[in-house]
Design a protein around this motif. Structure first.
Motif, PDB file in Angstrom:
ATOM      1  N   THR A  80     -10.335  53.645   0.255  1.00  0.00           N
ATOM      2  CA  THR A  80      -9.658  53.846   1.529  1.00  0.00           C
ATOM      3  C   THR A  80     -10.639  53.720   2.684  1.00  0.00           C
ATOM      4  O   THR A  80     -11.842  53.940   2.528  1.00  0.00           O
ATOM      5  CB  THR A  80      -9.012  55.247   1.610  1.00  0.00           C
ATOM      6  OG1 THR A  80     -10.044  56.230   1.755  1.00  0.00           O
ATOM      7  CG2 THR A  80      -8.197  55.543   0.386  1.00  0.00           C
TER       8      THR A  80
ATOM      9  N   PHE B 204     -11.578  54.967   6.734  1.00  0.00           N
ATOM     10  CA  PHE B 204     -11.539  56.242   7.455  1.00  0.00           C
ATOM     11  C   PHE B 204     -10.150  56.450   8.058  1.00  0.00           C
ATOM     12  O   PHE B 204      -9.576  55.548   8.660  1.00  0.00           O
ATOM     13  CB  PHE B 204     -12.595  56.253   8.566  1.00  0.00           C
ATOM     14  CG  PHE B 204     -12.606  57.517   9.375  1.00  0.00           C
ATOM     15  CD1 PHE B 204     -13.165  58.673   8.864  1.00  0.00           C
ATOM     16  CD2 PHE B 204     -12.030  57.555  10.633  1.00  0.00           C
ATOM     17  CE1 PHE B 204     -13.171  59.844   9.598  1.00  0.00           C
ATOM     18  CE2 PHE B 204     -12.028  58.723  11.382  1.00  0.00           C
ATOM     19  CZ  PHE B 204     -12.602  59.870  10.858  1.00  0.00           C
TER      20      PHE B 204
ATOM     21  N   ASP C  93      -7.417  57.120   6.321  1.00  0.00           N
ATOM     22  CA  ASP C  93      -6.352  56.803   5.367  1.00  0.00           C
ATOM     23  C   ASP C  93      -6.132  57.914   4.345  1.00  0.00           C
ATOM     24  O   ASP C  93      -5.463  57.713   3.336  1.00  0.00           O
ATOM     25  CB  ASP C  93      -6.682  55.510   4.605  1.00  0.00           C
ATOM     26  CG  ASP C  93      -6.251  54.275   5.379  1.00  0.00           C
ATOM     27  OD1 ASP C  93      -5.388  54.425   6.257  1.00  0.00           O
ATOM     28  OD2 ASP C  93      -6.781  53.192   5.101  1.00  0.00           O
ATOM     29  N   VAL C  94      -6.698  59.076   4.605  1.00  0.00           N
ATOM     30  CA  VAL C  94      -6.624  60.160   3.622  1.00  0.00           C
ATOM     31  C   VAL C  94      -5.184  60.538   3.258  1.00  0.00           C
ATOM     32  O   VAL C  94      -4.879  60.728   2.075  1.00  0.00           O
ATOM     33  CB  VAL C  94      -7.409  61.394   4.110  1.00  0.00           C
ATOM     34  CG1 VAL C  94      -7.195  62.577   3.168  1.00  0.00           C
ATOM     35  CG2 VAL C  94      -8.896  61.062   4.198  1.00  0.00           C
TER      36      VAL C  94
ATOM     37  N   ALA D 118      -4.016  58.151   0.818  1.00  0.00           N
ATOM     38  CA  ALA D 118      -4.761  58.302  -0.430  1.00  0.00           C
ATOM     39  C   ALA D 118      -4.224  59.479  -1.235  1.00  0.00           C
ATOM     40  O   ALA D 118      -4.142  59.421  -2.465  1.00  0.00           O
ATOM     41  CB  ALA D 118      -6.244  58.495  -0.133  1.00  0.00           C
ATOM     42  N   VAL D 119      -3.858  60.541  -0.543  1.00  0.00           N
ATOM     43  CA  VAL D 119      -3.265  61.697  -1.226  1.00  0.00           C
ATOM     44  C   VAL D 119      -1.960  61.290  -1.895  1.00  0.00           C
ATOM     45  O   VAL D 119      -1.652  61.712  -3.014  1.00  0.00           O
ATOM     46  CB  VAL D 119      -3.036  62.859  -0.236  1.00  0.00           C
ATOM     47  CG1 VAL D 119      -2.214  63.964  -0.885  1.00  0.00           C
ATOM     48  CG2 VAL D 119      -4.374  63.405   0.250  1.00  0.00           C
TER      49      VAL D 119
ATOM     50  N   ASP E 248      -8.393  59.152  -8.501  1.00  0.00           N
ATOM     51  CA  ASP E 248      -9.156  59.635  -7.346  1.00  0.00           C
ATOM     52  C   ASP E 248      -9.170  58.550  -6.278  1.00  0.00           C
ATOM     53  O   ASP E 248      -8.765  57.413  -6.519  1.00  0.00           O
ATOM     54  CB  ASP E 248     -10.594  59.982  -7.741  1.00  0.00           C
ATOM     55  CG  ASP E 248     -11.170  61.118  -6.886  1.00  0.00           C
ATOM     56  OD1 ASP E 248     -10.669  61.303  -5.754  1.00  0.00           O
ATOM     57  OD2 ASP E 248     -12.087  61.798  -7.352  1.00  0.00           O
TER      58      ASP E 248
ATOM     59  N   GLU F  82     -13.633  56.960  -0.064  1.00  0.00           N
ATOM     60  CA  GLU F  82     -13.648  56.423   1.292  1.00  0.00           C
ATOM     61  C   GLU F  82     -14.784  55.419   1.463  1.00  0.00           C
ATOM     62  O   GLU F  82     -15.880  55.599   0.940  1.00  0.00           O
ATOM     63  CB  GLU F  82     -13.819  57.556   2.310  1.00  0.00           C
ATOM     64  CG  GLU F  82     -12.577  58.406   2.507  1.00  0.00           C
ATOM     65  CD  GLU F  82     -12.715  59.332   3.706  1.00  0.00           C
ATOM     66  OE1 GLU F  82     -12.531  58.851   4.846  1.00  0.00           O
ATOM     67  OE2 GLU F  82     -13.010  60.515   3.499  1.00  0.00           O
TER      68      GLU F  82
END
Length: 205
Positions: A83, A85, A87-88, A91-92, A101, A104
């Motif tokens: 991912t 920065f 895009d968390v 990603a979750v 997993d 980043e």
């Protein structure tokens, strides 16, 4: 089944693909790279062992879409998501969809390699479990309906006398069924039978 382990890399950025390929090859693993998710889907065969590293944001088909396609097709290859920065949250969502997993960019090479080794180990475990499940299903398919009824009560810990009463048959008939069950399931003890029939998380009462 193929015994060769391959790390598949899907990223629309050629520089990232090349960097990942060099990193994976540096630890002696085979690698195949793809510029897009559809290219990977066209080439991938589920009997191939390994794991998948995919970028999250790509044109045409995103890493999330790719993951959903794999899941819909019942392909259980472990997925690591790359991912950018910010895009968390996405990603979750990938983790909830089954990815092991996310990493980043820019990524730590050793941390990514550690994840790759974990993913490969997971792939091996999943394949072993699938093989055991398939073998169990083949053995159980040999049982008659009555033998299945008897086996269910046997692995539940019931004595022959109780099984005979529950099924309204003689104890001798129960003994005969148990003998056939042990032969068809290819086990020599009740403990072996329980291990095959019941998942590890199930406790016999």
């Amino acid at each position: 089944m193929s015994t060769e382990i391959t790390v598949f890399v899907v990223d629309d950025d050629r520089a990232v693909r090349d960097s990942l390929a060099l990193l994976v090859q540096s630890v002696g693993l085979e690698v195949e790279t793809f510029a897009g998710a559809q290219d990977f889907l066209d080439a991938y065969r589920p009997e191939r062992r390994g794991c998948l590293i995919t970028d999250l944001r790509m044109p045409d088909m995103s890493g999330l879409d790719l993951q959903e396609r794999l899941s819909a097709d019942r392909y259980h290859i472990p997925v690591i998501v790359l991912t950018g920065f910010g895009d968390v949250p996405a990603a979750v969502r990938a983790l909830k969809g089954g990815a092991i997993d996310f990493v980043e960019k820019p990524f730590n090479p050793q941390a990514l390699l550690d994840l790759v080794h974990q993913a490969i180990a997971l792939d091996g475990e999943q394949r072993e479990r699938a093989a055991r499940d398939s073998e169990r299903a083949e053995r159980m398919a040999l049982l008659t309906r009555r033998e299945q009824d008897v086996m269910a009560l046997v692995v539940a810990g019931k004595a022959n006398k109780v099984i005979a009463m529950d099924l309204q048959i003689s104890e001798r008939t129960v003994e005969l069924h148990r003998g056939r069950i042990m032969k068809k399931m290819r086990v020599r003890s009740l403990a072996e039978l329980v291990q095959i029939v019941l998942p590890p998380s199930v406790d016999v009462v």
